[in-house]
Design a protein around this motif. Structure first.
Motif, short mmCIF file in Angstrom:
data_model
loop_
_atom_site.label_atom_id
_atom_site.label_comp_id
_atom_site.label_asym_id
_atom_site.label_seq_id
_atom_site.Cartn_x
_atom_site.Cartn_y
_atom_site.Cartn_z
N ARG A 126 0.95 -1.23 0.10
CA ARG A 126 -0.03 -0.07 -0.09
C ARG A 126 0.89 1.31 0.01
O ARG A 126 0.30 2.32 -0.60
N GLY B 24 -16.10 -3.38 5.61
CA GLY B 24 -15.12 -3.34 4.65
C GLY B 24 -15.30 -4.34 3.63
O GLY B 24 -14.24 -4.37 2.82
N HIS C 57 -20.03 -0.33 0.48
CA HIS C 57 -19.21 -1.43 1.60
C HIS C 57 -20.11 -1.61 2.75
O HIS C 57 -20.50 -0.70 3.46
N ALA D 43 -5.21 9.98 0.13
CA ALA D 43 -5.26 10.35 1.46
C ALA D 43 -3.66 10.85 1.98
O ALA D 43 -2.92 10.49 1.39
N ASN E 47 -8.04 5.61 -3.80
CA ASN E 47 -7.86 4.89 -2.67
C ASN E 47 -6.95 3.47 -3.07
O ASN E 47 -5.96 3.85 -2.32
N GLN F 23 -6.78 -3.83 9.06
CA GLN F 23 -6.77 -2.59 9.14
C GLN F 23 -7.70 -2.31 10.27
O GLN F 23 -8.46 -3.12 10.80
N ILE G 123 -6.78 5.67 9.73
CA ILE G 123 -7.17 4.40 9.45
C ILE G 123 -5.41 3.81 9.43
O ILE G 123 -4.85 4.34 8.56
P1 AMP Z 1 -9.50 -0.82 1.45
O1 AMP Z 1 -9.23 -2.13 1.93
O2 AMP Z 1 -8.38 0.20 1.54
O3 AMP Z 1 -10.10 -0.70 0.17
O4 AMP Z 1 -10.65 -0.21 2.31
C1 AMP Z 1 -11.73 -0.80 2.38
C2 AMP Z 1 -13.09 0.30 2.79
O5 AMP Z 1 -12.55 1.22 3.80
C3 AMP Z 1 -12.91 1.46 1.78
O6 AMP Z 1 -13.70 1.06 0.49
C4 AMP Z 1 -13.45 2.60 2.36
O7 AMP Z 1 -14.85 2.54 2.51
C5 AMP Z 1 -12.96 2.40 3.74
N1 AMP Z 1 -11.88 3.24 3.89
C6 AMP Z 1 -10.43 2.75 3.58
N2 AMP Z 1 -9.39 3.80 3.59
C7 AMP Z 1 -10.20 4.81 3.94
C8 AMP Z 1 -9.85 6.53 4.22
N3 AMP Z 1 -8.45 6.58 4.22
N4 AMP Z 1 -10.53 7.11 4.39
C9 AMP Z 1 -12.23 6.77 4.63
N5 AMP Z 1 -12.66 5.38 4.64
C10 AMP Z 1 -11.55 4.55 3.96
#
Ligand code: AMP
Length: 370
Positions: free
Chosen positions: A113, A231, A228, A128, A282, A164, A151
């Motif tokens: 990441r 997650g 989602h 972010a 993201n 996470q 996060i």
């Molecule tokens: P990811 O595994 O990084 O795709 O995260 C899964 C879900 O968590 C995302 O689709 C968002 O709904 C939420 N999420 C992840 N990172 C963030 C962030 N920096 N700010 C807000 N929501 C987040």
């Protein structure tokens, strides 16, 4: 098959090798079969969903060089349905002369990441705020930089919300002290190398499914709006409630990623949309993507067929959407309602052939056309 010679292209009756045998591999194999191509799926699991629909299968680990060499010799091109295939596996396949699409670079960028954020940031895409975390001191410094809520995510091997944890004012209150809360968060990610991200106050989440062909041509599907729960992706809808300008910027980011990686195949790029329409990337997945499943029923050429076309060196297909659609993932026990869903008008039911409906497991999906 006869015709004009296209170097690097796999003709009908050729064989596509697929690393990974989950539902994505299964749907890739079905799309390949429709085009008269065979698939050979390589998967370390004893039973895997793609096994039911592939012409050949190898059940071996990603480090078994004998099995990998035999697999490489039996196929015309190799792709993957899973971004955590070890980069060393792909390097070995390349060393024995295999053609692997998309290449190792896409895997390297997407598996970490931190590397991924630096890469997409370098292409000019907004991310972010983030900070590399290797211990409690860097977690503390990261929180000062990105603010709260934040996060904390492991750099590697996280998916569907796993690996996470969030850090909010409420967590700090719960633990009675800031120090205790950050110790808890650090333990939650297994004290593994991680990245701390500032929380993006998004209005909605969208993704772009894009494809790049062997000759560098690009096709993008319409942006998909994603919801989602815990997650895990629950629904994907098209059209997404975003302006044309937002869609265009997201499409340009996806195209930049495809070009920068000299990519061949389908990519899924996830974005947060802020109030006002600005976007923050993201992450991207170097493979067909859950938020593109609606294309099976909403487009003449699905993301799965598009990926097969790209890796086989065929012309890319038209990504235009012929129907509005809402795709709903059937997670765990949701799948038990298959009979009633199969009776619904305009509902296209897809089941993945998995045996146990464990909690959090993607068992199938249903796409309702509008
Ligand atoms: P990811 O595994 O990084 O795709 O995260 C899964 C879900 O968590 C995302 O689709 C968002 O709904 C939420 N999420 C992840 N990172 C963030 C962030 N920096 N700010 C807000 N929501 C987040």
């Amino acid at each position: 098959m006869t015709g004009v010679d296209h170097p690097g292209s796999v003709e009908p009756n050729g064989v596509i090798g697929i690393l990974g045998g989950g539902q994505l591999g299964r749907m890739l194999a079905m799309a390949a079969a429709r085009l008269g191509l065979r698939t050979h799926v390589y998967c370390p699991d004893e039973y895997f969903p793609a096994a039911d629909v592939a012409a050949a299968k190898t059940n071996a680990s990603y480090t078994d060089e004998n099995a990998l060499a035999t697999f490489a010799a039996s196929v015309d091109v190799i792709t993957y349905e899973f971004e955590n295939v070890p980069v060393e596996t792909v390097a070995f396949l390349l060393s024995v002369g295999a053609c692997v699409r998309p290449g190792a670079m896409a895997l390297e960028m997407a598996q970490d990441r931190l590397v991924e954020k630096e890469f997409v940031g370098g292409l000019g895409a907004a991310t972010a705020l983030f900070h590399a975390v290797n211990d409690l001191a860097s977690l503390d410094a990261g929180l000062k930089k990105v603010g709260r809520p934040a996060i904390l995510k492991t750099r590697r091997l996280g998916y569907d919300g796993k690996g996470q944890t969030r850090l909010t004012e409420a967590d700090i209150d719960l633990h009675g002290a800031f120090e205790k809360a950050i110790e808890f968060a650090w333990a939650e990610v297994g004290a593994a190398p991680s990245i701390l991200e500032g929380f993006v106050p998004f209005e909605r989440e969208i993704s772009i499914i894009g494809a790049r062909g062997a000759e560098g041509d690009i096709r993008l599907y319409d942006p998909t709006e994603n919801v989602h729960a815990n997650g895990i992706l629950k629904t994907s809808s098209v059209p997404a409630a975003v302006s044309e300008a937002t869609a265009e910027i997201a499409g340009a980011v996806a195209a930049n990623i495809l070009n920068a990686l000299d990519y061949v195949g389908v990519v899924g790029v996830e974005f947060f949309v802020l109030p006002g329409g600005a976007i923050v990337i993201n992450e991207f997945a170097p493979r067909v993507h859950n938020s593109g499943h609606w294309t099976l029923d909403g487009c003449a050429v699905s993301q799965f067929e598009q990926h097969i076309r790209a890796v086989a060196g065929w012309p890319l297909g038209d990504p235009a959407r012929h129907s509005d659609a809402v795709m709903e993932n059937l997670i765990g026990d949701d799948v038990h309602a298959w009979r009633s869903m199969s009776e619904q008008k305009n509902a296209c039911l897809h089941l993945y052939g998995k045996r146990d409906a464990r909690a959090g497991r993607k068992m199938g999906h249903v796409t309702r056309l509008r």
